[in-house]
Design a protein around this motif. Sequence first.
Motif, mmCIF file in Angstrom:
data_model
loop_
_atom_site.group_PDB
_atom_site.id
_atom_site.type_symbol
_atom_site.label_atom_id
_atom_site.label_comp_id
_atom_site.label_asym_id
_atom_site.label_seq_id
_atom_site.Cartn_x
_atom_site.Cartn_y
_atom_site.Cartn_z
ATOM 1 N N ARG A 339 0.820 -1.206 0.242
ATOM 2 C CA ARG A 339 -0.061 0.075 -0.027
ATOM 3 C C ARG A 339 1.087 1.282 0.038
ATOM 4 O O ARG A 339 1.877 1.308 0.748
ATOM 5 N N LEU A 340 0.522 2.306 -0.656
ATOM 6 C CA LEU A 340 1.124 3.398 -0.692
ATOM 7 C C LEU A 340 0.772 4.212 0.655
ATOM 8 O O LEU A 340 -0.209 4.626 0.709
ATOM 9 N N LEU A 341 1.799 4.662 1.136
ATOM 10 C CA LEU A 341 1.673 5.237 2.651
ATOM 11 C C LEU A 341 1.920 6.838 2.381
ATOM 12 O O LEU A 341 1.282 7.405 2.905
ATOM 13 N N GLY A 342 2.618 7.157 1.522
ATOM 14 C CA GLY A 342 3.199 8.666 1.355
ATOM 15 C C GLY A 342 4.012 8.883 0.220
ATOM 16 O O GLY A 342 4.663 7.968 -0.436
ATOM 17 N N SER A 343 4.499 10.096 0.198
ATOM 18 C CA SER A 343 5.877 10.365 -0.663
ATOM 19 C C SER A 343 6.459 11.623 -0.131
ATOM 20 O O SER A 343 6.024 12.306 0.737
ATOM 21 N N LEU A 344 7.771 11.724 -0.545
ATOM 22 C CA LEU A 344 8.631 12.858 -0.538
ATOM 23 C C LEU A 344 8.972 13.409 -1.801
ATOM 24 O O LEU A 344 9.268 12.565 -2.383
ATOM 25 N N GLN A 345 8.803 14.654 -1.862
ATOM 26 C CA GLN A 345 9.167 15.382 -3.083
ATOM 27 C C GLN A 345 9.896 16.698 -2.886
ATOM 28 O O GLN A 345 10.019 17.224 -2.115
ATOM 29 N N ASP A 346 10.534 16.827 -4.346
ATOM 30 C CA ASP A 346 11.366 18.112 -4.343
ATOM 31 C C ASP A 346 10.947 18.722 -5.730
ATOM 32 O O ASP A 346 11.499 18.289 -6.864
ATOM 33 N N PRO A 347 9.825 19.332 -5.899
ATOM 34 C CA PRO A 347 9.166 19.639 -7.140
ATOM 35 C C PRO A 347 9.869 20.729 -7.805
ATOM 36 O O PRO A 347 9.454 20.744 -9.132
ATOM 37 N N ASP A 348 10.771 21.350 -7.299
ATOM 38 C CA ASP A 348 11.635 22.403 -8.251
ATOM 39 C C ASP A 348 13.007 21.779 -8.196
ATOM 40 O O ASP A 348 13.776 22.492 -8.854
ATOM 41 N N GLY A 349 13.269 20.733 -7.905
ATOM 42 C CA GLY A 349 14.511 19.994 -7.976
ATOM 43 C C GLY A 349 15.782 20.876 -7.232
ATOM 44 O O GLY A 349 16.827 21.018 -7.729
ATOM 45 N N ARG A 350 15.236 21.588 -6.087
ATOM 46 C CA ARG A 350 16.288 22.307 -5.312
ATOM 47 C C ARG A 350 17.412 21.490 -4.757
ATOM 48 O O ARG A 350 18.648 22.005 -4.641
ATOM 49 N N LEU A 351 17.037 20.321 -4.250
ATOM 50 C CA LEU A 351 18.239 19.500 -3.610
ATOM 51 C C LEU A 351 18.558 18.459 -4.487
ATOM 52 O O LEU A 351 19.844 18.211 -4.734
ATOM 53 N N THR A 352 17.683 17.898 -5.151
ATOM 54 C CA THR A 352 18.027 16.814 -6.453
ATOM 55 C C THR A 352 16.654 16.554 -7.308
ATOM 56 O O THR A 352 15.535 17.142 -7.051
#
Length: 383
Positions: A339-352
């Motif tokens: 089951r998908l519990l959540g996500s971590l995102q960097d929508p601007d590519g600031r870190l990666t």
Amino acid sequence: MLGKAVLLVALLAVAVGVYLLPSPIDPKPHVLKGPPPALEGPLAVNTRLQKGRRLFIGQLHGPESFTADQEGNVYTGTVDGKLWRIGRDDSLTLITQMGQAIPECGSSTDYEPVCGRPHGVRLDKHGQLIVGDSYLGLHSVNPQNGEKTLLLANSEGADGVPFAFLNGLEISSQTGTIYFTDSSRRWGRRHVKLEVIELNNLGRLLTYDPESGRVKVLLDALYMPNGIALSPDEDFLLLAETSIGRILRYWLKGPKAGTTEVVMDNMIGYPDNIRLSDHGTFLVGITTPRFRKLMPPFLDMIAPYPAVKRFLAKVIPLSWYDVLLPRHALVLELALDGRLLGSLQDPDGRLTRAVSDVFQHGGRTYLGSTDLPFLPVLELWDS
């Protein structure tokens, strides 16, 4: 008028020439399960991946996969064919070069077959690094002095079929068995874009027994099999099929042993490595998101049309496809049941802007990549 006629004839001659030119790929039509899922619920856009920092800028180029020893040292491999040790004080030590140490290593993918490209990296029960080099095969490497022992060469392969693209790797803590993937029997790592565009099921999941030296094929006809991860009880493993955005569960024990089921399909992006988190979930690095914005994703649009893909492979340099990739980093967290519990995102590519591996150790999360010239880390896991 004469000039226009000459130009028309010239353009026609070029078009015919391109048409007759053989294509490097032999794709089959493929229909995806549907449009990518919406960015809502567990996939709602967030900035949780921006809370990190970059280490070893310009020193580590494409740290792809990670493992750690009991002293807290972390190990990784890079695009120039090198294996590295990262100390608890963030010191960086070169362990060895997987292939030949020539000045051109890392300057171009053309040199990877000579220099090597370590992908899967794990420590075995004897404290030796087990490395799946995409070109040079499975190796055991002494992390103290860099001495390399070849376990299984790509040319040996399995069942009479050589390896072309060794990729994911995992080791059983119970039996010592090495699980690994060969992403394609046709394309090497430096031609990974052709493998993704071609979209053929030319990959395998295999095992290697370090005691007997026996290699065995567990699954064949896979779509670019990539990262693999054993469950905590080692009763199953998860396997990423990158090119079709799918994750499989392969049962190793119990009444379902030897069978396969789909855990996640039609994913928001193309999965790379899968790792167990330090709190009992699976973490999936998404190497490239699959977003639907103004129009369907490029790979979705061309998937059903082999003729279009053959033509594109003939006329467009592989490096040009990078402009089509969203700069939106994404990590998925799955429960043990998928089951998908959540996500971590960097929508601007600031870190990666792309994540190949998500490795947690010593209170820190290491984010791998296939070719970025730094190592992104999160000091705390934002749950």
